[in-house]
Design an enzyme around this catalytic site. Structure first.
Site, PDB file in Angstrom:
ATOM      1  N   LYS A  97      -0.771  -0.709   8.625  1.00 51.63           N
ATOM      2  CA  LYS A  97       0.364  -1.201   7.836  1.00 51.63           C
ATOM      3  C   LYS A  97       0.706  -0.216   6.726  1.00 51.63           C
ATOM      4  O   LYS A  97       1.866   0.127   6.513  1.00 51.63           O
ATOM      5  CB  LYS A  97       0.014  -2.569   7.216  1.00 51.63           C
ATOM      6  CG  LYS A  97       0.954  -3.011   6.122  1.00 51.63           C
ATOM      7  CD  LYS A  97       0.589  -4.365   5.572  1.00 51.63           C
ATOM      8  CE  LYS A  97      -0.365  -4.351   4.406  1.00 51.63           C
ATOM      9  NZ  LYS A  97       0.204  -3.954   3.116  1.00 51.63           N
ATOM     10  N   ASN A  98      -0.333   0.255   6.019  1.00 52.34           N
ATOM     11  CA  ASN A  98      -0.067   1.084   4.837  1.00 52.34           C
ATOM     12  C   ASN A  98       0.387   2.501   5.173  1.00 52.34           C
ATOM     13  O   ASN A  98       0.753   3.261   4.273  1.00 52.34           O
ATOM     14  CB  ASN A  98      -1.303   1.115   3.923  1.00 52.34           C
ATOM     15  CG  ASN A  98      -1.468  -0.215   3.189  1.00 52.34           C
ATOM     16  OD1 ASN A  98      -0.629  -1.099   3.302  1.00 52.34           O
ATOM     17  ND2 ASN A  98      -2.551  -0.354   2.452  1.00 52.34           N
ATOM     18  N   ILE A 146      -9.660  -1.270  -9.168  1.00 52.33           N
ATOM     19  CA  ILE A 146      -8.276  -0.885  -8.864  1.00 52.33           C
ATOM     20  C   ILE A 146      -7.279  -1.937  -9.365  1.00 52.33           C
ATOM     21  O   ILE A 146      -6.273  -1.597  -9.971  1.00 52.33           O
ATOM     22  CB  ILE A 146      -8.080  -0.658  -7.344  1.00 52.33           C
ATOM     23  CG1 ILE A 146      -9.147   0.290  -6.798  1.00 52.33           C
ATOM     24  CG2 ILE A 146      -6.669  -0.131  -7.055  1.00 52.33           C
ATOM     25  CD1 ILE A 146      -9.104   1.718  -7.316  1.00 52.33           C
ATOM     26  N   CYS A 177       2.822  -9.714  -8.717  1.00 52.24           N
ATOM     27  CA  CYS A 177       2.025  -9.775  -7.502  1.00 52.24           C
ATOM     28  C   CYS A 177       0.733 -10.482  -7.881  1.00 52.24           C
ATOM     29  O   CYS A 177       0.218 -10.271  -8.974  1.00 52.24           O
ATOM     30  CB  CYS A 177       1.768  -8.345  -7.052  1.00 52.24           C
ATOM     31  SG  CYS A 177       0.521  -8.186  -5.817  1.00 52.24           S
ATOM     32  N   ARG A 202       1.259 -10.952   6.941  1.00 52.70           N
ATOM     33  CA  ARG A 202       1.828  -9.734   6.352  1.00 52.70           C
ATOM     34  C   ARG A 202       1.031  -8.499   6.760  1.00 52.70           C
ATOM     35  O   ARG A 202       1.558  -7.393   6.706  1.00 52.70           O
ATOM     36  CB  ARG A 202       1.830  -9.842   4.822  1.00 52.70           C
ATOM     37  CG  ARG A 202       2.779 -10.890   4.297  1.00 52.70           C
ATOM     38  CD  ARG A 202       2.887 -10.783   2.809  1.00 52.70           C
ATOM     39  NE  ARG A 202       2.966  -9.382   2.429  1.00 52.70           N
ATOM     40  CZ  ARG A 202       2.531  -8.881   1.289  1.00 52.70           C
ATOM     41  NH1 ARG A 202       1.999  -9.668   0.388  1.00 52.70           N
ATOM     42  NH2 ARG A 202       2.642  -7.600   1.027  1.00 52.70           N
ATOM     43  N   ARG A 250       6.095  -5.296  -2.354  1.00 51.72           N
ATOM     44  CA  ARG A 250       6.064  -4.266  -3.386  1.00 51.72           C
ATOM     45  C   ARG A 250       6.356  -2.869  -2.836  1.00 51.72           C
ATOM     46  O   ARG A 250       6.988  -2.044  -3.490  1.00 51.72           O
ATOM     47  CB  ARG A 250       4.686  -4.302  -4.050  1.00 51.72           C
ATOM     48  CG  ARG A 250       4.538  -3.289  -5.116  1.00 51.72           C
ATOM     49  CD  ARG A 250       3.178  -3.326  -5.748  1.00 51.72           C
ATOM     50  NE  ARG A 250       2.891  -2.027  -6.317  1.00 51.72           N
ATOM     51  CZ  ARG A 250       3.255  -1.638  -7.529  1.00 51.72           C
ATOM     52  NH1 ARG A 250       3.892  -2.468  -8.308  1.00 51.72           N
ATOM     53  NH2 ARG A 250       2.981  -0.433  -7.963  1.00 51.72           N
ATOM     54  N   ASP A 290       5.413   2.532 -13.566  1.00 54.70           N
ATOM     55  CA  ASP A 290       5.684   3.548 -14.586  1.00 54.70           C
ATOM     56  C   ASP A 290       5.342   4.969 -14.113  1.00 54.70           C
ATOM     57  O   ASP A 290       6.063   5.923 -14.419  1.00 54.70           O
ATOM     58  CB  ASP A 290       4.913   3.219 -15.889  1.00 54.70           C
ATOM     59  CG  ASP A 290       3.423   3.027 -15.643  1.00 54.70           C
ATOM     60  OD1 ASP A 290       3.056   2.473 -14.583  1.00 54.70           O
ATOM     61  OD2 ASP A 290       2.613   3.441 -16.490  1.00 54.70           O
ATOM     62  N   ARG A 318       0.622  -4.493 -11.491  1.00 54.59           N
ATOM     63  CA  ARG A 318       1.179  -3.456 -10.627  1.00 54.59           C
ATOM     64  C   ARG A 318       2.508  -2.854 -11.096  1.00 54.59           C
ATOM     65  O   ARG A 318       3.549  -2.999 -10.448  1.00 54.59           O
ATOM     66  CB  ARG A 318       1.303  -3.976  -9.194  1.00 54.59           C
ATOM     67  CG  ARG A 318      -0.023  -4.420  -8.633  1.00 54.59           C
ATOM     68  CD  ARG A 318       0.075  -4.928  -7.244  1.00 54.59           C
ATOM     69  NE  ARG A 318      -0.113  -3.905  -6.231  1.00 54.59           N
ATOM     70  CZ  ARG A 318      -0.157  -4.161  -4.926  1.00 54.59           C
ATOM     71  NH1 ARG A 318      -0.017  -5.377  -4.504  1.00 54.59           N
ATOM     72  NH2 ARG A 318      -0.344  -3.194  -4.068  1.00 54.59           N
ATOM     73  N   ASP A 323      -9.207  -2.809  -0.638  1.00 50.02           N
ATOM     74  CA  ASP A 323      -8.701  -3.692   0.417  1.00 50.02           C
ATOM     75  C   ASP A 323      -9.800  -4.234   1.334  1.00 50.02           C
ATOM     76  O   ASP A 323      -9.531  -5.060   2.196  1.00 50.02           O
ATOM     77  CB  ASP A 323      -7.634  -2.962   1.254  1.00 50.02           C
ATOM     78  CG  ASP A 323      -6.314  -2.819   0.497  1.00 50.02           C
ATOM     79  OD1 ASP A 323      -6.181  -3.399  -0.591  1.00 50.02           O
ATOM     80  OD2 ASP A 323      -5.418  -2.112   1.012  1.00 50.02           O
TER      81      ASP A 323
HETATM   82  C1  UD1 Z   1      -1.546   0.673  -2.117  1.00 55.34           C
HETATM   83  C2  UD1 Z   1      -1.755  -0.185  -0.888  1.00 55.34           C
HETATM   84  C3  UD1 Z   1      -2.656  -1.375  -1.205  1.00 55.34           C
HETATM   85  C4  UD1 Z   1      -3.962  -0.892  -1.829  1.00 55.34           C
HETATM   86  C5  UD1 Z   1      -3.694   0.051  -3.010  1.00 55.34           C
HETATM   87  C6  UD1 Z   1      -4.958   0.672  -3.569  1.00 55.34           C
HETATM   88  C7  UD1 Z   1       0.275   0.115   0.391  1.00 55.34           C
HETATM   89  C8  UD1 Z   1       1.540  -0.463   0.902  1.00 55.34           C
HETATM   90  N1  UD1 Z   1      -0.467  -0.664  -0.416  1.00 55.34           N
HETATM   91  O1  UD1 Z   1      -0.876  -0.118  -3.088  1.00 55.34           O
HETATM   92  O2  UD1 Z   1      -2.939  -2.070   0.020  1.00 55.34           O
HETATM   93  O3  UD1 Z   1      -4.697  -2.004  -2.287  1.00 55.34           O
HETATM   94  O4  UD1 Z   1      -2.819   1.111  -2.595  1.00 55.34           O
HETATM   95  O5  UD1 Z   1      -5.652   1.337  -2.574  1.00 55.34           O
HETATM   96  O6  UD1 Z   1      -0.095   1.239   0.721  1.00 55.34           O
HETATM   97  N2  UD1 Z   1      -0.440   1.607 -11.198  1.00 55.34           N
HETATM   98  C9  UD1 Z   1       0.142   1.756 -12.425  1.00 55.34           C
HETATM   99  N3  UD1 Z   1       1.364   2.374 -12.514  1.00 55.34           N
HETATM  100  C10 UD1 Z   1       2.017   2.840 -11.419  1.00 55.34           C
HETATM  101  C11 UD1 Z   1       1.417   2.683 -10.154  1.00 55.34           C
HETATM  102  C12 UD1 Z   1       0.173   2.065 -10.070  1.00 55.34           C
HETATM  103  O7  UD1 Z   1      -0.416   1.346 -13.437  1.00 55.34           O
HETATM  104  O8  UD1 Z   1       3.122   3.379 -11.552  1.00 55.34           O
HETATM  105  C13 UD1 Z   1      -1.751   0.908 -11.070  1.00 55.34           C
HETATM  106  C14 UD1 Z   1      -1.591  -0.411 -10.323  1.00 55.34           C
HETATM  107  O9  UD1 Z   1      -1.192  -1.447 -11.169  1.00 55.34           O
HETATM  108  C15 UD1 Z   1      -2.983  -0.634  -9.757  1.00 55.34           C
HETATM  109  C16 UD1 Z   1      -3.463   0.791  -9.496  1.00 55.34           C
HETATM  110  O10 UD1 Z   1      -2.624   1.660 -10.268  1.00 55.34           O
HETATM  111  O11 UD1 Z   1      -3.802  -1.245 -10.702  1.00 55.34           O
HETATM  112  C17 UD1 Z   1      -3.406   1.183  -8.035  1.00 55.34           C
HETATM  113  O12 UD1 Z   1      -2.074   1.117  -7.570  1.00 55.34           O
HETATM  114  P1  UD1 Z   1      -1.542   2.036  -6.394  1.00 55.34           P
HETATM  115  O13 UD1 Z   1      -2.586   3.030  -6.002  1.00 55.34           O
HETATM  116  O14 UD1 Z   1      -0.198   2.541  -6.777  1.00 55.34           O
HETATM  117  O15 UD1 Z   1      -1.422   0.985  -5.212  1.00 55.34           O
HETATM  118  P2  UD1 Z   1      -0.154   0.577  -4.348  1.00 55.34           P
HETATM  119  O16 UD1 Z   1       0.554   1.798  -3.888  1.00 55.34           O
HETATM  120  O17 UD1 Z   1       0.605  -0.478  -5.047  1.00 55.34           O
END
Ligand code: UD1
Length: 418
Positions: free
Chosen positions: A22-23, A328, A116, A398, A92, A124, A121, A306
């Site tokens: 999926k990811n 995370i 979420c 999902r 998201r 920024d 999440r 995950d």
């Molecule tokens: C992706 C995966 C999700 C997985 C996660 C971590 C997909 C569709 N989803 O989610 O299944 O659990 O990686 O392996 O691939 N953060 C910020 N600011 C930002 C972006 C992220 O503070 O701009 C924080 C988030 O709140 C979170 C952490 O960084 O606490 C990790 O987020 P991120 O690695 O971006 O995960 P996703 O891409 O949302």
């Protein structure tokens, strides 16, 4: 609302073929926005999130066809650049429309993805990086409004290796002017898979899978073909299911090295796991007592967040106290109270949990709270004595392609009720 009913206590035995990730499929679908023509993707899992993504692509003007795990996306010369709240709020990952649309058309209006269950999440890091590449960005009335003449290559340092942020910038940089260097990039295999499709479209990228990725921007890219990699999280979920139910499963069509940190921890529990070239064989039939372990979730190649919920479920069968630290997401222990309802002995604070085992799980009604928590409850239900009913099962749809049939084929008793 659908619920899943499980008669537990039956060992799962046999072979299971793992679906596409999926990811990987989600960012790759959004990357099609970068290039005109017909994109052909195979090994795409049949999931609610994939269908949401196709709806978003259609709303932007793409034509899509999805059948037999193959997707065709026809992308025109021009597209809409507005991704509305009604579609984006469901998932998201739809924020991944932002990088490609902005980079190719010089403007994009994308709804903020919203809250979420597993945590705040924010996006920024995505927005700061796009600003560094010359985008003007304003967030107002629930939307990100972004524009630029042409994005300019830049040096981006992520203070946290964000998966989505790395993907958005990787896509945006393929059409930017000059070189972009992403430092402290996330290294998840799904990012490498996205990068490989971008390369198939003509992008110039080096360093995929490393923490520094370099991209030389191109004037344009061309639609191409790609096979999505296997879902390592689905594979890990079946490892836990075999061990929990004391069965023997060969998990096929996977890339075992994508699960290295997970496999190490499984070995540390004393469980029997054999690593093949593209398979894992897990034998729980003779397992007496698993040993407790310490799990610390971390960005790849660390232990994946995950698989944290599924691993916690397994550790209810280990003899002694296991510790789990979640680094995370700030709210990813919602399955704890549900596992306790099934008889587990777990205490948790915001970031860490202690699992005291072994516990004999007994069936009960439980509530799925997010995707991976749902999987952990299904696996717990398969091992528990008696009937477990998992409510709010739409979370599971999902992220797990055909999970009930796969479990039934392995001898599990699982059905869906309206
Ligand atoms: C992706 C995966 C999700 C997985 C996660 C971590 C997909 C569709 N989803 O989610 O299944 O659990 O990686 O392996 O691939 N953060 C910020 N600011 C930002 C972006 C992220 O503070 O701009 C924080 C988030 O709140 C979170 C952490 O960084 O606490 C990790 O987020 P991120 O690695 O971006 O995960 P996703 O891409 O949302």
């Amino acid at each position: 609302m659908d619920k899943i009913v499980i008669e537990g206590g039956k060992p799962l035995n046999g072979d299971v073929k793992i679906s596409g990730a999926k990811n990987s499929a989600l960012p790759i679908l959004f990357s099609t926005l970068l290039a005109e023509g017909e994109h052909k993707l195979s090994n795409v899992p049949n999931l609610a999130d994939i269908n949401f993504s196709l709806k978003i692509l259609e709303a932007l003007g793409a034509k899509t066809v999805f059948s037999n795990n193959e997707v065709s996306v026809e992308i025109g010369k021009t597209l809409e650049t507005y991704a509305p709240y009604d579609l984006v709020r469901k998932m998201r990952a739809s924020i991944l429309t932002l990088g490609p649309l902005l980079s190719r058309f010089g403007n994009a209006k994308v709804s903020l993805p919203g809250g979420c269950a597993i945590g705040n999440r924010p996006i920024d890091l995505h927005l700061d990086a796009l600003k560094k590449m010359g985008a003007e960005i304003e967030v107002s009335e629930g939307y990100v409004h972004a524009k630029c003449k042409r994005l300019k290559g830049a040096k981006i340092f992520f203070e946290f290796p964000t998966v989505g942020g790395t993907e958005n910038i990787l896509m945006a940089a393929t059409l930017a002017e000059g070189e972009t260097v992403i430092e402290n990039a996330a290294r998840e295999p799904e990012i490498e898979d996205l990068g490989n499709y971008l390369i198939a479209m003509g992008a110039e990228i080096s360093g995929l899978g490393a923490s520094t990725i370099k991209i030389q921007g191109r004037e344009s890219l061309k639609a191409s073909n790609h096979k999505v990699i296997a879902d390592r999280i689905e594979a890990g979920t079946f490892v836990v299911a075999a061990l929990m139910t004391k069965g023997k499963i060969e998990i096929q069509n996977i890339v075992p090295k994508h699960l290295s940190s997970f496999i190490e921890k499984i070995k540390e529990t004393g469980a029997v796991i054999e690593v093949g070239e593209s398979s894992l064989t897990v034998d729980g039939s003779n397992t007496k007592n698993l040993s407790p372990v310490k799990i610390v979730t971390a960005p790849y190649p660390g232990f994946p967040t995950d698989l944290q919920a599924q691993m916690m479920t397994l550790l209810t069968h280990a003899k002694g106290t296991s510790y789990i630290e979640e680094n995370i997401f700030e709210n990813r222990f919602m399955h704890v109270q549900e596992l306790v309802r099934l008889g587990a002995d777990i205490s948790a604070s915001t970031k860490s949990a202690r699992v005291n085992g072994p516990s004999n799980l007994k069936g009960a009604p439980v509530m799925a709270t997010d995707l991976r928590a749902s999987a952990s409850l299904v696996v717990a239900g398969l091992a528990a004595q008696g009937t477990t009913t998992v409510n709010r099962v739409y979370h599971l749809d999902r992220g797990y392609d055909n999970i009930e049939e796969k479990i039934r084929d392995l001898g599990g008793k699982i059905s869906r009720e309206k």
